[in-house]
Design an enzyme around this catalytic site. Structure first.
Site, PDB file in Angstrom:
ATOM      1  N   GLU A  59      -2.233   5.845   0.755  1.00 29.35           N
ATOM      2  CA  GLU A  59      -2.864   6.911   1.902  1.00 29.35           C
ATOM      3  C   GLU A  59      -1.985   8.348   1.766  1.00 29.35           C
ATOM      4  O   GLU A  59      -1.124   7.888   1.236  1.00 29.35           O
ATOM      5  CB  GLU A  59      -2.610   5.642   2.907  1.00 29.35           C
ATOM      6  CG  GLU A  59      -3.801   4.505   3.216  1.00 29.35           C
ATOM      7  CD  GLU A  59      -3.252   3.391   5.027  1.00 29.35           C
ATOM      8  OE1 GLU A  59      -1.960   4.879   5.685  1.00 29.35           O
ATOM      9  OE2 GLU A  59      -3.104   2.638   4.746  1.00 29.35           O
ATOM     10  N   LEU A 113      -1.201   8.671  -8.040  1.00 27.96           N
ATOM     11  CA  LEU A 113      -0.385   7.798  -7.722  1.00 27.96           C
ATOM     12  C   LEU A 113      -0.500   6.895  -8.234  1.00 27.96           C
ATOM     13  O   LEU A 113       0.098   5.531  -8.933  1.00 27.96           O
ATOM     14  CB  LEU A 113      -0.309   7.879  -6.343  1.00 27.96           C
ATOM     15  CG  LEU A 113       1.139   6.495  -5.623  1.00 27.96           C
ATOM     16  CD1 LEU A 113       2.402   6.404  -6.269  1.00 27.96           C
ATOM     17  CD2 LEU A 113       1.001   6.905  -4.226  1.00 27.96           C
ATOM     18  N   MET A 135       1.034  -1.603  -0.076  1.00 30.33           N
ATOM     19  CA  MET A 135      -0.210  -0.032   0.239  1.00 30.33           C
ATOM     20  C   MET A 135       0.663   0.909   0.123  1.00 30.33           C
ATOM     21  O   MET A 135       1.900   1.480   0.841  1.00 30.33           O
ATOM     22  CB  MET A 135      -1.346  -0.104   1.263  1.00 30.33           C
ATOM     23  CG  MET A 135      -1.275   1.164   2.412  1.00 30.33           C
ATOM     24  SD  MET A 135      -1.478   0.549   3.539  1.00 30.33           S
ATOM     25  CE  MET A 135      -0.719  -0.338   4.554  1.00 30.33           C
ATOM     26  N   PRO A 136       0.603   2.106  -1.132  1.00 27.23           N
ATOM     27  CA  PRO A 136       1.625   2.968  -0.777  1.00 27.23           C
ATOM     28  C   PRO A 136       0.624   4.489   0.231  1.00 27.23           C
ATOM     29  O   PRO A 136       0.248   4.679   0.188  1.00 27.23           O
ATOM     30  CB  PRO A 136       1.658   3.747  -2.784  1.00 27.23           C
ATOM     31  CG  PRO A 136       0.580   2.738  -3.095  1.00 27.23           C
ATOM     32  CD  PRO A 136       0.256   1.980  -2.484  1.00 27.23           C
ATOM     33  N   ILE A 137       1.524   4.918   1.155  1.00 28.66           N
ATOM     34  CA  ILE A 137       1.786   6.310   1.468  1.00 28.66           C
ATOM     35  C   ILE A 137       2.160   7.646   0.911  1.00 28.66           C
ATOM     36  O   ILE A 137       3.544   7.770   1.126  1.00 28.66           O
ATOM     37  CB  ILE A 137       2.208   6.229   2.975  1.00 28.66           C
ATOM     38  CG1 ILE A 137       1.657   4.620   3.672  1.00 28.66           C
ATOM     39  CG2 ILE A 137       1.511   6.943   3.448  1.00 28.66           C
ATOM     40  CD1 ILE A 137       2.080   4.084   4.602  1.00 28.66           C
TER      41      ILE A 137
END
Length: 64
Positions: free
Chosen positions: A40, A28, A1-3
């Site tokens: 996120e 993104l 999961m990219p933040i």
């Protein structure tokens, strides 16, 4: 999961923050090939008194 972490001077409205979250998440997801739901975004507001540039506070450098 990219933040994605975003640090800003305080003063943005709730609507502006919603737009920031939406735009960053969609961009993104498109670029990284993931779902928007996986992204996120953390927005942290800072007072100009708590941020410094070259030995002076941001309030001194960028007065209101």
């Amino acid at each position: 999961m990219p933040i994605i972490r975003v640090d800003l001077f305080e003063g943005r409205s709730v609507d502006q923050k919603k737009a920031i979250v939406k735009e960053l998440s969609e961009g993104l997801a498109r670029t990284a090939g993931c779902s928007v739901q996986a992204v996120e975004v953390l927005i942290t507001d800072h007072s100009k008194d708590d941020w410094g540039f070259g030995g002076v506070t941001a309030r001194d450098k960028f007065p209101d």
